[in-house]
Enzyme design. Structure first.
Site, PDB file in Angstrom:
ATOM      1  N   HIS A 184       1.078  -1.073   0.249  1.00  0.00           N
ATOM      2  CA  HIS A 184      -0.201  -0.057   0.157  1.00  0.00           C
ATOM      3  C   HIS A 184       0.695   1.106   0.381  1.00  0.00           C
ATOM      4  O   HIS A 184       1.597   1.691   0.988  1.00  0.00           O
ATOM      5  CB  HIS A 184      -1.202  -0.007   1.306  1.00  0.00           C
ATOM      6  CG  HIS A 184      -0.101   0.177   2.596  1.00  0.00           C
ATOM      7  ND1 HIS A 184      -0.097  -1.124   3.102  1.00  0.00           N
ATOM      8  CD2 HIS A 184       0.089   0.423   3.182  1.00  0.00           C
ATOM      9  CE1 HIS A 184       0.390  -1.411   4.203  1.00  0.00           C
ATOM     10  NE2 HIS A 184       0.190  -0.131   4.159  1.00  0.00           N
ATOM     11  N   HIS A 219       1.016   4.902   1.376  1.00  0.00           N
ATOM     12  CA  HIS A 219       0.518   6.054   1.227  1.00  0.00           C
ATOM     13  C   HIS A 219       0.767   7.370   0.488  1.00  0.00           C
ATOM     14  O   HIS A 219       1.322   7.523   0.922  1.00  0.00           O
ATOM     15  CB  HIS A 219       1.221   6.488   2.784  1.00  0.00           C
ATOM     16  CG  HIS A 219       0.910   5.516   4.310  1.00  0.00           C
ATOM     17  ND1 HIS A 219       0.271   5.204   4.708  1.00  0.00           N
ATOM     18  CD2 HIS A 219       2.230   4.245   3.998  1.00  0.00           C
ATOM     19  CE1 HIS A 219       0.439   3.855   5.160  1.00  0.00           C
ATOM     20  NE2 HIS A 219       1.606   3.222   5.137  1.00  0.00           N
TER      21      HIS A 219
HETATM   22  P1  AMP Z   1       1.245   0.385   7.388  1.00  0.00           P
HETATM   23  O1  AMP Z   1       1.860   0.583   8.450  1.00  0.00           O
HETATM   24  O2  AMP Z   1       2.232   0.670   6.546  1.00  0.00           O
HETATM   25  O3  AMP Z   1       1.012  -1.168   7.094  1.00  0.00           O
HETATM   26  O4  AMP Z   1       0.138   0.659   6.943  1.00  0.00           O
HETATM   27  C1  AMP Z   1      -0.840   0.416   7.786  1.00  0.00           C
HETATM   28  C2  AMP Z   1      -2.325   1.534   7.379  1.00  0.00           C
HETATM   29  O5  AMP Z   1      -3.263   0.711   7.053  1.00  0.00           O
HETATM   30  C3  AMP Z   1      -2.319   2.447   8.753  1.00  0.00           C
HETATM   31  O6  AMP Z   1      -2.349   3.440   8.366  1.00  0.00           O
HETATM   32  C4  AMP Z   1      -3.454   1.713   9.623  1.00  0.00           C
HETATM   33  O7  AMP Z   1      -4.377   2.725   9.869  1.00  0.00           O
HETATM   34  C5  AMP Z   1      -4.577   1.740   7.387  1.00  0.00           C
HETATM   35  N1  AMP Z   1      -6.001   0.333   8.180  1.00  0.00           N
HETATM   36  C6  AMP Z   1      -5.789  -0.536   9.077  1.00  0.00           C
HETATM   37  N2  AMP Z   1      -6.956  -1.443   8.864  1.00  0.00           N
HETATM   38  C7  AMP Z   1      -7.394  -0.072   7.606  1.00  0.00           C
HETATM   39  C8  AMP Z   1      -8.582  -0.459   7.213  1.00  0.00           C
HETATM   40  N3  AMP Z   1      -9.757  -1.277   8.313  1.00  0.00           N
HETATM   41  N4  AMP Z   1      -8.710   0.270   5.948  1.00  0.00           N
HETATM   42  C9  AMP Z   1      -8.342   1.370   6.110  1.00  0.00           C
HETATM   43  N5  AMP Z   1      -7.188   1.711   6.692  1.00  0.00           N
HETATM   44  C10 AMP Z   1      -6.401   0.548   7.312  1.00  0.00           C
END
Ligand code: AMP
Ligand code: ZN
Length: 140
Positions: free
Chosen positions: A100, A102
C-alpha cells in the site's frame, strides 16, 4: 486474493472502506486512522506482501494511480503538498502485508517532518562500497 488479508477483503468489497478510486488493477481508499485529513492508501488488487513480489505491469498501474491521485488529494484538502511513502516489509513498520502506498496531505507548519526525520543516520559504509554492492546484487 488472500482470505485473511484485510486489504484483499476491502478490494473485494467484503469489508467497508471510504473508497476514492477503483481501477482495473488498483483500489484507493481512506486510511481508517489518518495521519492527516485526506490520508489515502493506494493498493494493487492482486495480493503482494512487498513491492519486490509485484509484477512489472502491476507496479506500473500502482504508480500511475498514485501519480493520478496525488493532485486531486492535494486539491480536495487544500494541501500544499503530499508525502508519499511505502513501508516495505515488516521490519520497516509495515503492519498489513499487502502493498500500500500512503499519500498524506501536507501543509506548512503541520508539525510533521520529512522522510529524512525518520532515520537516525547510523551509516558506516562508504558510498563507493555500497554502490558496488548494490550494482553486484542487481547483476550489473
Ligand atoms: P502500514 O503501517 O504501512 O502497514 O500502514 C497500514 C495502514 O493501514 C495504517 O495507517 C492503518 O491505519 C491502515 N488501516 C488498517 N486497517 C484499515 C482498514 N480496515 N481500512 C483502512 N485503513 C486501514
Ligand atoms: Zn492482500
Amino acid at each position: 486474493m488472500s482470505a485473511s488479508c484485510i486489504f484483499c477483503r476491502i478490494v473485494a468489497g467484503e469489508i467497508p472502506a471510504e473508497v476514492v478510486a477503483r481501477e482495473p488493477e488498483v483500489v484507493a481508499f481512506l486510511d481508517v486512522q489518518p495521519l492527516a485529513d485526506g490520508h489515502v492508501l493506494v493498493v494493487p488488487r492482486a495480493h503482494a506482501a512487498c513491492i519486490e513480489d509485484m509484477k512489472p505491469a502491476e507496479i506500473d498501474a500502482l504508480f500511475r494511480a498514485v501519480t493520478r491521485l496525488a493532485g486531486p488529494v492535494r486539491k480536495a484538502l487544500g494541501a500544499a503538498g503530499t508525502t508519499i511513502g511505502i513501508n516495505n516489509g515488516e521490519a520497516t513498520g509495515q503492519t498489513i502485508p499487502h502493498v500500500h502506498v500512503h499519500i498524506v496531505p501536507r501543509w506548512p507548519d503541520d508539525g510533521a517532518g520529512s522522510i529524512h526525520t525518520i532515520f537516525p543516520r547510523r551509516t558506516s559504509k562508504s558510498l563507493a562500497d555500497v554502490g558496488k554492492a548494490i550494482r553486484a546484487a542487481s547483476g550489473d
